[in-house]
Design a protein around this motif. Structure first.
Motif, short mmCIF file in Angstrom:
data_model
loop_
_atom_site.label_atom_id
_atom_site.label_comp_id
_atom_site.label_asym_id
_atom_site.label_seq_id
_atom_site.Cartn_x
_atom_site.Cartn_y
_atom_site.Cartn_z
N GLU A 153 5.22 1.00 9.41
CA GLU A 153 3.69 1.68 8.93
C GLU A 153 3.73 1.80 7.59
O GLU A 153 1.98 1.67 7.37
N SER A 154 4.73 2.25 6.43
CA SER A 154 4.05 2.14 4.80
C SER A 154 3.34 1.59 4.78
O SER A 154 2.73 1.69 3.94
N SER A 155 3.70 0.04 4.26
CA SER A 155 3.24 -1.34 4.74
C SER A 155 1.74 -1.56 4.33
O SER A 155 0.98 -1.24 3.64
N LYS A 156 1.93 -0.97 5.74
CA LYS A 156 -0.28 -1.17 6.87
C LYS A 156 -0.93 0.31 5.75
O LYS A 156 -2.01 -0.31 5.32
N ILE A 157 -0.40 1.82 5.55
CA ILE A 157 -1.33 2.51 5.30
C ILE A 157 -1.72 2.33 4.22
O ILE A 157 -2.67 3.00 2.97
N ALA A 158 -0.43 1.72 3.41
CA ALA A 158 -0.29 1.61 2.01
C ALA A 158 -1.65 0.82 1.42
O ALA A 158 -2.89 1.05 0.65
N LEU A 159 -2.09 -0.33 2.61
CA LEU A 159 -3.40 -1.38 1.37
C LEU A 159 -4.58 -0.88 2.57
O LEU A 159 -5.56 -0.71 1.14
N VAL A 160 -4.40 -0.04 2.89
CA VAL A 160 -5.06 0.68 3.79
C VAL A 160 -6.25 1.37 2.84
O VAL A 160 -7.43 1.34 2.21
N THR A 161 -4.99 2.74 2.18
CA THR A 161 -5.48 3.28 1.36
C THR A 161 -5.58 2.54 0.26
O THR A 161 -6.59 2.48 -0.77
N TYR A 162 -5.05 1.03 -0.54
CA TYR A 162 -5.69 0.77 -2.00
C TYR A 162 -7.14 0.24 -1.58
O TYR A 162 -7.57 0.76 -2.59
N ALA A 163 -7.40 -0.68 -0.54
CA ALA A 163 -8.62 -0.65 -0.40
C ALA A 163 -9.91 0.10 -0.49
O ALA A 163 -10.66 -0.53 -0.75
N CYS A 164 -9.74 1.52 0.22
CA CYS A 164 -9.90 2.66 0.43
C CYS A 164 -10.35 3.03 -0.85
O CYS A 164 -11.42 3.94 -1.06
#
Length: 285
Positions: A153-164
């Motif tokens: 989960e951490s990598s997916k949430i990190a990607l969303v955080t970076y993009a947003c």
């Protein structure tokens, strides 16, 4: 002199004024319903036409139903996903990841954007680094996030955080820097301290621009998540679409796409509602 028998009387429950008022209220609601139906049809005519073409084209042979099934077939498959609980499972997984990354990006980007927009020296220090990272595509960093944070989960949430983070950050900086100078000058002549100036003038004036970035980030939180869920996920709408496509379950695949679109629309309208509440002081033009 006329007798009381000749006098026309009405029962208390059917007075002429009451009848007239009832007719007026009934007419009002009828007109309101007709206006609402007319307005709704005008706004949804293009969507209804698109759905009609989608339904008819496969049935008359314009496209292969194996690759583009009729819209009604897609809805039936979607109803089956709802009944067996699969859609709820995938939807819940996607919403948790998307919402988590979106909230984290707000907590990071707005304070940082306010500081960069307000303090010129801080801006000069960080601007070169920001230019490097904001021109790096989020999906290009997905292998990096997986390498450091794993495939969970951490990598997916990190990607969303970076993009947003980027749309919120850039719009926050722009909102602070583009505040009307006359407002700032007037506030300073009134003796406001720097903190009061920032809290009572700069921040309220920048909110509309900040919310443009927040709404963009809301869209990115869904789009980036779907891409991330197609790699190493066991649940989520992106996983559902990828799994259905791999197993040639085309109606389920299309319903997954429709579900994503619906989530994005609801997210956007929710942010619009919050924006209107926070910027109620604006004069509509």
């Amino acid at each position: 002199m006329s007798s009381s028998k000749d006098t026309l009387t009405f029962p208390k429950t059917i007075q002429p004024s009451a009848v007239h008022s009832t007719q007026k209220v009934s007419s009002f609601w009828t007109d309101l319903n007709l206006n609402w139906l007319s307005s709704s049809f005008k706004h949804s005519a293009a969507i209804l036409l698109f759905i009609a073409i989608w339904e008819i084209a496969p049935r008359i042979g314009l496209v292969d139903p194996a690759f583009l099934p009729p819209f009604s077939t897609v809805l039936v498959s979607g109803w089956n996903l709802i009944q067996n609980g699969q859609l709820l499972t995938h939807l819940q997984a996607s919403l948790v990841r998307s919402f988590s990354g979106f909230i984290l990006s707000i907590l990071i980007a707005i304070p940082l954007g306010l500081a960069i927009g307000w303090y010129s020296r801080f801006s000069e220090f960080l601007s070169p680094l920001l230019e490097v990272f904001r021109n790096t595509a989020a999906l290009a960093l997905l292998p990096v996030f997986i390498l450091f944070l794993g495939i969970g989960e951490s990598s997916k949430i990190a990607l969303v955080t970076y993009a947003c983070t980027w749309p919120i950050l850039l719009n926050t900086i722009s909102g602070v820097r583009n505040v009307d100078p006359l407002l700032i000058k007037s506030a300073r002549t009134m003796g406001l301290s720097p903190i009061q100036l920032f809290r009572k003038v700069i921040l309220p004036a920048a909110i509309p621009t900040i919310f443009v970035g927040v709404r963009l980030a809301g869209s990115f939180s869904v789009l980036m998540l779907i891409a991330a869920e197609m790699v190493g996920a066991k649940a989520g709408l992106g996983y559902l679409i990828n799994y259905a496509q791999y197993n040639f379950q085309i109606p389920e695949m299309f319903f997954g796409i429709i579900s994503i679109t619906t989530v994005g629309l609801l997210f956007n309208y929710s942010l619009l509602f919050i924006e209107k509440r926070l910027t109620a002081w604006k004069t509509e033009r």
